[in-house]
Design a protein around this motif. Structure first.
Motif, PDB file in Angstrom:
ATOM      1  N   ALA A  88       0.829  -1.208   0.000  1.00 27.75           N
ATOM      2  CA  ALA A  88       0.000   0.000   0.000  1.00 27.75           C
ATOM      3  C   ALA A  88       0.862   1.256   0.000  1.00 27.75           C
ATOM      4  CB  ALA A  88      -0.923  -0.003   1.215  1.00 27.75           C
ATOM      5  N   GLY A  89       0.642   2.103  -1.003  1.00 25.93           N
ATOM      6  CA  GLY A  89       1.379   3.349  -1.114  1.00 25.93           C
ATOM      7  C   GLY A  89       2.699   3.243  -1.844  1.00 25.93           C
ATOM      8  N   THR A  90       3.150   2.016  -2.077  1.00 25.43           N
ATOM      9  CA  THR A  90       4.427   1.790  -2.769  1.00 25.43           C
ATOM     10  C   THR A  90       4.213   1.177  -4.140  1.00 25.43           C
ATOM     11  OG1 THR A  90       5.603   1.514  -0.672  1.00 25.43           O
ATOM     12  CG2 THR A  90       6.665   0.620  -2.640  1.00 25.43           C
ATOM     13  N   THR A  91       3.460   0.073  -4.185  1.00 24.58           N
ATOM     14  CA  THR A  91       3.143  -0.555  -5.465  1.00 24.58           C
ATOM     15  C   THR A  91       1.667  -0.414  -5.817  1.00 24.58           C
ATOM     16  OG1 THR A  91       2.879  -2.689  -4.326  1.00 24.58           O
ATOM     17  CG2 THR A  91       5.012  -2.247  -5.347  1.00 24.58           C
ATOM     18  N   LEU A 120       0.047   1.457  -8.857  1.00 26.41           N
ATOM     19  CA  LEU A 120       0.524   2.815  -9.082  1.00 26.41           C
ATOM     20  C   LEU A 120       1.112   2.937 -10.481  1.00 26.41           C
ATOM     21  CD1 LEU A 120       1.924   3.373  -5.532  1.00 26.41           C
ATOM     22  CD2 LEU A 120       0.448   5.015  -6.710  1.00 26.41           C
ATOM     23  N   PRO A 121       1.126   4.127 -11.054  1.00 29.61           N
ATOM     24  CA  PRO A 121       1.603   4.299 -12.440  1.00 29.61           C
ATOM     25  C   PRO A 121       3.004   3.742 -12.646  1.00 29.61           C
ATOM     26  CG  PRO A 121       0.523   6.297 -11.695  1.00 29.61           C
ATOM     27  CD  PRO A 121       0.612   5.398 -10.494  1.00 29.61           C
ATOM     28  N   GLY A 122       3.134   2.943 -13.704  1.00 33.04           N
ATOM     29  CA  GLY A 122       4.432   2.400 -14.088  1.00 33.04           C
ATOM     30  C   GLY A 122       4.875   1.190 -13.308  1.00 33.04           C
ATOM     31  N   VAL A 123       4.116   0.799 -12.271  1.00 33.28           N
ATOM     32  CA  VAL A 123       4.563  -0.329 -11.439  1.00 33.28           C
ATOM     33  C   VAL A 123       4.492  -1.663 -12.189  1.00 33.28           C
ATOM     34  CG1 VAL A 123       4.047  -1.703  -9.387  1.00 33.28           C
ATOM     35  CG2 VAL A 123       4.216   0.787  -9.230  1.00 33.28           C
ATOM     36  N   PRO A 124       3.391  -2.006 -12.871  1.00 32.34           N
ATOM     37  CA  PRO A 124       3.391  -3.294 -13.588  1.00 32.34           C
ATOM     38  C   PRO A 124       4.548  -3.397 -14.588  1.00 32.34           C
ATOM     39  CG  PRO A 124       1.170  -2.439 -13.448  1.00 32.34           C
ATOM     40  CD  PRO A 124       2.076  -1.335 -12.970  1.00 32.34           C
ATOM     41  N   GLU A 125       4.829  -2.299 -15.280  1.00 39.49           N
ATOM     42  CA  GLU A 125       5.923  -2.305 -16.248  1.00 39.49           C
ATOM     43  C   GLU A 125       7.272  -2.472 -15.550  1.00 39.49           C
ATOM     44  OE1 GLU A 125       2.407  -0.164 -17.897  1.00 39.49           O
ATOM     45  OE2 GLU A 125       3.522  -0.029 -16.011  1.00 39.49           O
ATOM     46  N   ALA A 126       7.427  -1.845 -14.385  1.00 41.85           N
ATOM     47  CA  ALA A 126       8.678  -1.973 -13.632  1.00 41.85           C
ATOM     48  C   ALA A 126       8.872  -3.406 -13.145  1.00 41.85           C
ATOM     49  CB  ALA A 126       8.690  -1.005 -12.453  1.00 41.85           C
ATOM     50  N   LEU A 127       7.807  -4.019 -12.624  1.00 42.13           N
ATOM     51  CA  LEU A 127       7.912  -5.407 -12.164  1.00 42.13           C
ATOM     52  C   LEU A 127       8.289  -6.326 -13.324  1.00 42.13           C
ATOM     53  CD1 LEU A 127       4.821  -5.768  -9.766  1.00 42.13           C
ATOM     54  CD2 LEU A 127       7.123  -4.919  -9.264  1.00 42.13           C
ATOM     55  N   ALA A 128       7.663  -6.103 -14.469  1.00 45.42           N
ATOM     56  CA  ALA A 128       7.966  -6.938 -15.639  1.00 45.42           C
ATOM     57  C   ALA A 128       9.405  -6.747 -16.090  1.00 45.42           C
ATOM     58  CB  ALA A 128       7.001  -6.603 -16.778  1.00 45.42           C
ATOM     59  N   ALA A 179       8.362   2.938 -10.266  1.00 49.85           N
ATOM     60  CA  ALA A 179       8.608   2.984 -11.705  1.00 49.85           C
ATOM     61  C   ALA A 179      10.033   3.412 -12.047  1.00 49.85           C
ATOM     62  CB  ALA A 179       7.611   3.924 -12.382  1.00 49.85           C
ATOM     63  N   ASP A 180      10.717   4.082 -11.106  1.00 51.79           N
ATOM     64  CA  ASP A 180      12.086   4.556 -11.357  1.00 51.79           C
ATOM     65  C   ASP A 180      13.151   3.490 -11.059  1.00 51.79           C
ATOM     66  OD1 ASP A 180      11.057   7.026 -12.016  1.00 51.79           O
ATOM     67  OD2 ASP A 180      11.455   7.925 -10.053  1.00 51.79           O
ATOM     68  N   ILE A 181      12.754   2.362 -10.486  1.00 53.69           N
ATOM     69  CA  ILE A 181      13.766   1.376 -10.063  1.00 53.69           C
ATOM     70  C   ILE A 181      14.520   0.752 -11.239  1.00 53.69           C
ATOM     71  CG2 ILE A 181      14.094  -0.864  -8.936  1.00 53.69           C
ATOM     72  CD1 ILE A 181      12.053   0.018  -6.849  1.00 53.69           C
ATOM     73  N   PRO A 182      13.862   0.343 -12.328  1.00 50.09           N
ATOM     74  CA  PRO A 182      14.658  -0.207 -13.428  1.00 50.09           C
ATOM     75  C   PRO A 182      15.744   0.742 -13.936  1.00 50.09           C
ATOM     76  CG  PRO A 182      12.358  -0.765 -13.722  1.00 50.09           C
ATOM     77  CD  PRO A 182      12.417   0.217 -12.578  1.00 50.09           C
TER      78      PRO A 182
END
Length: 217
Positions: free
Chosen positions: A10-13, A85-93, A209-212
Motif C-alpha cells: 500500500a502506497g508503494t506498489t 501505481l503508475p508504471g509499477v506493472p511495467e517496472a515489475l515486468a 517505476a524509477d527502479i529499473p
C-alpha cells in the motif's frame, strides 16, 4: 549487483487512496481512543495488530479490533478498487525479465493481502516471486524479518544484493536493519520527502517505476 527487489504494497506498489490509514483511524476512534495524525503516521508500514495495540493501549482487544479493521478495509476496497501505481506493472515486468526477483512485504495479513493481489491479477510465479506478511514472521517493520524471509523464499543469501523500497519511515528502517544494498524511499505514499530523508535512505525516488532505471536495466 541487485538480484532481489523487496517492495511494500500500500502506497508503494498499489494506490489504495490511503484507505488503510483512514480505516485504522476510524477503528481506533470507535474504540474510544482516537489518535491524532502524528500518532498514526508513526505506525505507517507497521504490522496492523501491533499498530492497533499501541494506538488503543488495549492489547487484549487486538483480535477483535483487527477483525473490525479487516472487515471495514474489505468494504472500502470494494468501493474504491485499488489499482497499481503508475508504471509499477511495467517496472515489475522489466525487473523479472532482467532476472531480478521481486518480493512484496506488507503489514497486512493474508485476509487482506490475498484478495487485494487477486484483484490486481498479481500472482507468485507470474508477476511476483514471493509475498511475505508481517503475521508470518516474528515481528513486522522496523525489524528486518520480512526482508529476510523474502530472501529465504527467493534464494538470495547476500543482503548487499537486495534493494528494499517503501513509502514509510518504517520501510526504510527495515531495509537498513536488513543491511540491504539499496534502501529507497518512494514518494507515492503518505509520508513526505522530509520524513523519508530523516531515515537516511540511500535513495529517494518518485516511485517504484524509477527502479529499473536506477539499476540500469
Amino acid at each position: 549487483m541487485i538480484s532481489l527487489v523487496v517492495l511494500d504494497i500500500a502506497g508503494t506498489t498499489v494506490d489504495e487512496k490511503n484507505a488503510v490509514y483512514d480505516v485504522l483511524a476510524a477503528v481506533v476512534a470507535d474504540h474510544g481512543t482516537p489518535a491524532d495524525d502524528a500518532a498514526l503516521r508513526r505506525w505507517m508500514g507497521a504490522d496492523k495488530r501491533e499498530a492497533l495495540a499501541a494506538l488503543t493501549g488495549d492489547p487484549a482487544a487486538v483480535e477483535d479490533l483487527h477483525a473490525d479493521f479487516v472487515g471495514r478495509l474489505h468494504d472500502t476496497y470494494a468501493a474504491i478498487r485499488p489499482a497499481p501505481l503508475p508504471g509499477v506493472p511495467e517496472a515489475l515486468a522489466a525487473l523479472r525479465a532482467a532476472g531480478v526477483r521481486v518480493a512484496l512485504t506488507t503489514g497486512f495479513d493474508r485476509q487482506v493481502t490475498d484478495p487485494l493481489l487477486a484483484a490486481l491479477h498479481w500472482r507468485v510465479g507470474d508477476e511476483l516471486d514471493a509475498v511475505v506478511c508481517a503475521s508470518e514472521v516474528a515481528a513486522g517493520r522496523p525489524t528486518p524479518h520480512m526482508i529476510h524471509r523474502a530472501m529465504e523464499l527467493t534464494g538470495v543469501k547476500d543482503p548487499a544484493e537486495v534493494l528494499a523500497a517503501g513509502d514509510t519511515a518504517l520501510d526504510i528502517r527495515a531495509g537498513h536493519a536488513a543491511r540491504a544494498g539499496i534502501v529507497a524511499g518512494v514518494l507515492t505514499g503518505a509520508q513526505t520527502r522530509e520524513e523519508l530523508a530523516a531515515e537516511n535512505p540511500t535513495h529517494i525516488l518518485d516511485g517504484v517505476a524509477d527502479i529499473p532505471a536506477l539499476l540500469r536495466l
